[in-house]
Design an enzyme around this catalytic site. Sequence first.
Site, PDB file in Angstrom:
ATOM      1  N   PRO A  90     -48.129 -53.959  -5.220  1.00 13.81           N
ATOM      2  CA  PRO A  90     -47.368 -54.194  -4.096  1.00 13.81           C
ATOM      3  C   PRO A  90     -46.581 -55.655  -4.199  1.00 13.81           C
ATOM      4  O   PRO A  90     -45.663 -55.990  -3.371  1.00 13.81           O
ATOM      5  CB  PRO A  90     -48.194 -54.002  -3.040  1.00 13.81           C
ATOM      6  CG  PRO A  90     -49.391 -53.830  -3.172  1.00 13.81           C
ATOM      7  CD  PRO A  90     -49.696 -53.664  -4.792  1.00 13.81           C
ATOM      8  N   GLU A 117     -58.616 -54.354  -4.990  1.00 10.40           N
ATOM      9  CA  GLU A 117     -57.805 -55.392  -4.193  1.00 10.40           C
ATOM     10  C   GLU A 117     -56.513 -55.922  -5.044  1.00 10.40           C
ATOM     11  O   GLU A 117     -55.474 -56.543  -4.577  1.00 10.40           O
ATOM     12  CB  GLU A 117     -58.369 -56.466  -3.627  1.00 10.40           C
ATOM     13  CG  GLU A 117     -59.356 -56.148  -2.613  1.00 10.40           C
ATOM     14  CD  GLU A 117     -58.713 -55.568  -1.281  1.00 10.40           C
ATOM     15  OE1 GLU A 117     -57.687 -55.797  -0.751  1.00 10.40           O
ATOM     16  OE2 GLU A 117     -59.258 -54.194  -0.925  1.00 10.40           O
ATOM     17  N   ARG A 155     -36.177 -38.701 -16.293  1.00 10.63           N
ATOM     18  CA  ARG A 155     -34.925 -37.749 -15.875  1.00 10.63           C
ATOM     19  C   ARG A 155     -33.715 -38.460 -16.225  1.00 10.63           C
ATOM     20  O   ARG A 155     -32.443 -37.797 -16.312  1.00 10.63           O
ATOM     21  CB  ARG A 155     -35.009 -37.362 -14.379  1.00 10.63           C
ATOM     22  CG  ARG A 155     -34.834 -38.324 -13.331  1.00 10.63           C
ATOM     23  CD  ARG A 155     -35.277 -37.706 -11.963  1.00 10.63           C
ATOM     24  NE  ARG A 155     -34.088 -36.869 -11.662  1.00 10.63           N
ATOM     25  CZ  ARG A 155     -32.949 -37.097 -11.275  1.00 10.63           C
ATOM     26  NH1 ARG A 155     -32.726 -38.398 -11.100  1.00 10.63           N
ATOM     27  NH2 ARG A 155     -32.259 -36.334 -10.843  1.00 10.63           N
ATOM     28  N   ASP A 170     -26.188 -38.383  -8.781  1.00  8.46           N
ATOM     29  CA  ASP A 170     -27.545 -38.690  -7.975  1.00  8.46           C
ATOM     30  C   ASP A 170     -27.140 -39.628  -6.709  1.00  8.46           C
ATOM     31  O   ASP A 170     -26.121 -40.361  -7.094  1.00  8.46           O
ATOM     32  CB  ASP A 170     -29.031 -39.250  -8.569  1.00  8.46           C
ATOM     33  CG  ASP A 170     -29.646 -38.458  -9.502  1.00  8.46           C
ATOM     34  OD1 ASP A 170     -29.054 -37.238  -9.456  1.00  8.46           O
ATOM     35  OD2 ASP A 170     -30.277 -38.567 -10.176  1.00  8.46           O
TER      36      ASP A 170
END
Length: 229
Positions: A90, A117, A155, A170
């Site tokens: 993150p 963590e 893809r 897309d």
Amino acid sequence: MMRIDVLTLFPEAFESIFASSIVQRAQKKDLLRIVLTNIRDFAQDNYNSVDDKPYGGGPGMVMMPGPVFDCFEHVEKLSSEKGPVILLTPQGRKFGQKKAVELSKEKRLILITGRYEGFDERIRIGLGAEQISIGDFVLSGGELAAMVVIDAVVRLLEGAIGDESSAGDDSFSEGLLEYPQYTRPEVFRDMKVPDILLSGDHEKIAQWRRQMALERTKKHRPDLLKNNF
Ligand code: ADE
């Protein structure tokens, strides 16, 4: 041919991506090879430890550098192709379609997923790894994030999708959300397919779709327009 190496504590978590038809097709056509390597196989003590308490105190455990470095050095040698080394965390830059396109042009990706963590900082520095986050939320591990990146990249490989033109249409490929789509039947529970789509006038249809894409984007994702217009 793209080679994707994944360094993970949970190789079995990746089984679902091999079940995906796009990944299967890409592997069968030799456009892609995904190789999973278990970081725990490179643990250096009798307990097979891969994590330890953080220096300075604090909650949780941190991925140790030793097993990740050894695993990486083993994996790197499995192919002579070079490519970016990516830590899923993150703390990383936010992943998006632009990054997916960029990565789809590489010959090799080395993805490193962690639990706990986080990673000992020396992993990022020592391996020259780039950090990628798939969004501002915290997952229990990087596996799902790696699968998201793999799916979005694979893809885009030429020949991976049955209908070659569909990846370019897309959402986000032009910085807009996609226009609304309809299929049979023409009327479903009193809801009718817009007449224009049945008109056969391709120019008008293209115009309508562009208009709808713009309206949808304005309504649901006005932030996307700021960057494009
Ligand atoms: N690991 C845990 N949370 C993550 C996230 N949001 N993106 C990438 N890797 C992660």
